[in-house]
Design a protein around this motif. Structure first.
Motif, PDB file in Angstrom:
ATOM      1  N   VAL A  57       0.841  -1.198   0.000  1.00 47.39           N
ATOM      2  CA  VAL A  57       0.000   0.000   0.000  1.00 47.39           C
ATOM      3  C   VAL A  57       0.875   1.247   0.000  1.00 47.39           C
ATOM      4  O   VAL A  57       1.850   1.323   0.750  1.00 47.39           O
ATOM      5  N   PHE A  58       0.530   2.208  -0.854  1.00 45.21           N
ATOM      6  CA  PHE A  58       1.153   3.536  -0.791  1.00 45.21           C
ATOM      7  C   PHE A  58       0.058   4.585  -0.790  1.00 45.21           C
ATOM      8  O   PHE A  58      -0.941   4.447  -1.509  1.00 45.21           O
TER       9      PHE A  58
ATOM     10  N   ARG B 141      -3.935  -4.311   9.456  1.00 45.30           N
ATOM     11  CA  ARG B 141      -4.206  -5.628   8.861  1.00 45.30           C
ATOM     12  C   ARG B 141      -2.904  -6.353   8.520  1.00 45.30           C
ATOM     13  O   ARG B 141      -2.947  -7.463   7.976  1.00 45.30           O
ATOM     14  N   GLY B 142      -1.775  -5.709   8.791  1.00 47.40           N
ATOM     15  CA  GLY B 142      -0.489  -6.380   8.575  1.00 47.40           C
ATOM     16  C   GLY B 142       0.049  -6.274   7.159  1.00 47.40           C
ATOM     17  O   GLY B 142       1.022  -6.927   6.804  1.00 47.40           O
ATOM     18  N   ILE B 143      -0.571  -5.427   6.336  1.00 49.31           N
ATOM     19  CA  ILE B 143      -0.089  -5.220   4.970  1.00 49.31           C
ATOM     20  C   ILE B 143       1.116  -4.269   5.023  1.00 49.31           C
ATOM     21  O   ILE B 143       1.221  -3.444   5.927  1.00 49.31           O
ATOM     22  N   GLU B 144       2.031  -4.386   4.068  1.00 46.15           N
ATOM     23  CA  GLU B 144       3.144  -3.433   3.997  1.00 46.15           C
ATOM     24  C   GLU B 144       2.600  -2.074   3.580  1.00 46.15           C
ATOM     25  O   GLU B 144       1.937  -1.947   2.548  1.00 46.15           O
ATOM     26  N   THR B 145       2.846  -1.054   4.383  1.00 42.23           N
ATOM     27  CA  THR B 145       2.242   0.262   4.134  1.00 42.23           C
ATOM     28  C   THR B 145       3.309   1.356   4.105  1.00 42.23           C
ATOM     29  O   THR B 145       4.170   1.418   4.991  1.00 42.23           O
ATOM     30  N   ILE B 146       3.206   2.221   3.105  1.00 39.64           N
ATOM     31  CA  ILE B 146       4.164   3.312   2.911  1.00 39.64           C
ATOM     32  C   ILE B 146       3.367   4.602   2.787  1.00 39.64           C
ATOM     33  O   ILE B 146       2.520   4.727   1.889  1.00 39.64           O
ATOM     34  N   TYR B 147       3.603   5.553   3.701  1.00 41.81           N
ATOM     35  CA  TYR B 147       2.819   6.789   3.711  1.00 41.81           C
ATOM     36  C   TYR B 147       3.728   8.010   3.668  1.00 41.81           C
ATOM     37  O   TYR B 147       4.751   8.076   4.349  1.00 41.81           O
TER      38      TYR B 147
ATOM     39  N   LYS C 120       5.754   0.205  12.147  1.00 42.83           N
ATOM     40  CA  LYS C 120       5.006  -0.742  11.297  1.00 42.83           C
ATOM     41  C   LYS C 120       4.863  -0.223   9.872  1.00 42.83           C
ATOM     42  O   LYS C 120       4.786  -1.011   8.925  1.00 42.83           O
ATOM     43  N   SER C 121       4.722   1.082   9.716  1.00 39.95           N
ATOM     44  CA  SER C 121       4.583   1.689   8.391  1.00 39.95           C
ATOM     45  C   SER C 121       5.828   2.504   8.090  1.00 39.95           C
ATOM     46  O   SER C 121       6.514   2.946   9.011  1.00 39.95           O
ATOM     47  N   ILE C 122       6.107   2.726   6.832  1.00 43.92           N
ATOM     48  CA  ILE C 122       7.174   3.651   6.457  1.00 43.92           C
ATOM     49  C   ILE C 122       6.543   5.032   6.322  1.00 43.92           C
ATOM     50  O   ILE C 122       5.584   5.206   5.573  1.00 43.92           O
ATOM     51  N   LEU C 123       7.038   5.992   7.084  1.00 41.33           N
ATOM     52  CA  LEU C 123       6.438   7.327   7.150  1.00 41.33           C
ATOM     53  C   LEU C 123       7.530   8.358   6.888  1.00 41.33           C
ATOM     54  O   LEU C 123       8.534   8.396   7.606  1.00 41.33           O
TER      55      LEU C 123
END
Ligand code: TYM
Length: 334
Positions: free
Chosen positions: A4-5, A32-38, A75-78
C-alpha cells in the motif's frame, strides 16, 4: 504481495475529510499487517505557493497527524517526499511518458488553475506524473484515497500501461485505487454539493483536526440541513445531500454502515441527531488533536522519524528506479 502507498499534501491543516477518507483507512491497512508506505508530499504542495516556514510547520504537523491517527513508524514507512529523491527522478521519466492531452483532461488541474491557466506553475500541470511516480517507484499495488483522487489514479494506470507497452516490458504494476467506506467524499458543512476542503474560505465549512470540542460542536450545530426527519434507510437520503453527508460522517466515525446508523436514528429530527454526532465526533477526534499537540512539542523527534522513514523508503525505491533507467537505456556505470 500487496503493498500500500498513499500520500497527503502538507498544505494547510488536516480536515475531517482527510481523516475519514484517508488517515483512518491508512491505519486500518497497517493494522491488517499489509506493507504500508505513507508520504507527506511536500513536492506536490509547492505546485502552488507555500511560505517556507508554513510548509515546514505543516509538514511536521501532518506527520503528527499521521502518528496520532494510529500510523506507527515501526510498522509503516512514514516520510516526506523530498527526502527521497527517487520520486522526482521517476517523475521526470513519466513526464516523457504521459501525453499533454491526458493531463489537459485532469479536472483538478482545471479547478486549481482556474481561469488564469497561463499563470499556473508547470508543476501544477505535471502534478499527476509525480503522483504516479510516488506510487510506482515502490511498485505499490493498492492506493487508499478519497473519491477526488480517482482520476489521478486512472492516469497512474495509463502511465504504467504505456511505459510497459513502449518498452515491451511487464515492469510497473497496474495499481488498484481503494476508495471504500461511508466517507470517500466528505462534503462541506455549509453546502452539500461541495467537497469539504482545507482551501474553502469558510472555516465553518469544515472540521479541522485541530479544532477543540466547543468548535466542533458549534460547527455541527450550525451545519446546513433540511427540515425533515431522518429516513430509516439509505434510499431516503438520495436527494438530501446535507443530511446524507452528516449520516455518512456519523457512520464512518462509528465504524458502522449507513443502514445500521439509520436503523437506529431513523425518524429523529436533526435537533436530536446533531448533538449525537457532535458527541461522537468529539469522542473520536479529541484524543487525536491532543496527541498531535503533544507530538508537536518535540519537532526534532518528528524530524528523526521522517529521516528514518526516508532511508527505509529509499532502500525500496532505489533498485526500482535503477531498473527503470536501465529499461529506458540510460548507462549506469557506478
Ligand atoms: P490531498 O492532500 O488533497 O488529500 C489527502 C487525502 O485525503 C482525501 N480527502 C478526502 N476524502 C474524503 N472527503 C474529503 N472531503 C476529502 N478531502 C481530501 C484525498 O482523497 C486524499 O486521499 N494528490 C493527493 C496526494 C498524493 C497522493 C499521491 C495520494 C500525492 N501523491 C500518491 C495517493 C498516492 C492529494 O492532493 O491529496
Amino acid at each position: 504481495t500487496p503493498r500500500v502507498f498513499s500520500g497527503i499534501q502538507p498544505s494547510g491543516g488536516l480536515t475531517l475529510g482527510n481523516y475519514l477518507g484517508a488517515l483512518k483507512r491508512f491505519a486500518q491497512a497497517q493494522d491488517r499487517g499489509i506493507e504500508t508506505i505513507y508520504c507527506m508530499v511536500d513536492l506536490h504542495a509547492i505546485t502552488v505557493w507555500q511560505n517556507p516556514d508554513d510548509l515546514r510547520r505543516a509538514t511536521r504537523e501532518l506527520a503528527a497527524g499521521f502518528i496520532a491517527s494510529g500510523i506507527d513508524p515501526e510498522k509503516s514507512i512514514l516520510f516526506n517526499q523530498s527526502q527521497v529523491a527517487e520520486h522526482a527522478q521517476l517523475a521526470w521519466i513519466f513526464n516523457c511518458v504521459a501525453r499533454m492531452g491526458w493531463l489537459n483532461r485532469m479536472t483538478q488541474f482545471k479547478d486549481k488553475a482556474g481561469k488564469n491557466r497561463e499563470n499556473a506553475s508547470v508543476g501544477l500541470f505535471a502534478y499527476p506524473n509525480l503522483m504516479a511516480a510516488d506510487i510506482l517507484v515502490y511498485h505499490a499495488t493498492h492506493v487508499p484515497v478519497g473519491e477526488d483522487q480517482k482520476q489521478h489514479l486512472e492516469l497512474t494506470r495509463d502511465i504504467a500501461t504505456k511505459f510497459n507497452n513502449d518498452f515491451g516490458v511487464d515492469f510497473f504494476p497496474i495499481t488498484e485505487p481503494v476508495i471504500e467506506g461511508a466517507a470517500t467524499r466528505v462534503m462541506s458543512l455549509r453546502d452539500g454539493s461541495k467537497k469539504m476542503s482545507k482551501s474553502d474560505p469558510s472555516d465553518a465549512s469544515r472540521i479541522n483536526m485541530t479544532d477543540d470540542a466547543d468548535t466542533i460542536a458549534k460547527k455541527i450545530r450550525k451545519a446546513k440541513t433540511d427540515p425533515d426527519a431522518l429516513p430509516s434507510e439509505s434510499a431516503g437520503l438520495a436527494d438530501r445531500p446535507e443530511a446524507k453527508n452528516l449520516v455518512n460522517i456519523y457512520a464512518a466515525l462509528a465504524d458502522q454502515t449507513v443502514d445500521a446508523v439509520l436503523a437506529d436514528v431513523g425518524g429523529k429530527q436533526f435537533s436530536e441527531f446533531k448533538p449525537m454526532l457532535s458527541e461522537l465526533a468529539v469522542e473520536k477526534l479529541s484524543p487525536i488533536s491532543g496527541e498531535m499537540a503533544r507530538l508537536m512539542q518535540d519537532t526534532s523527534e518528528i524530524d528523526r522519524i521522517l529521516g528514518l522513514g526516508a532511508s527505509k523508503a529509499s532502500a525500496i525505491a532505489r533498485p526500482i528506479l535503477e531498473k527503470t533507467y536501465d529499461i529506458v537505456g540510460m548507462i549506469r556505470s557506478r
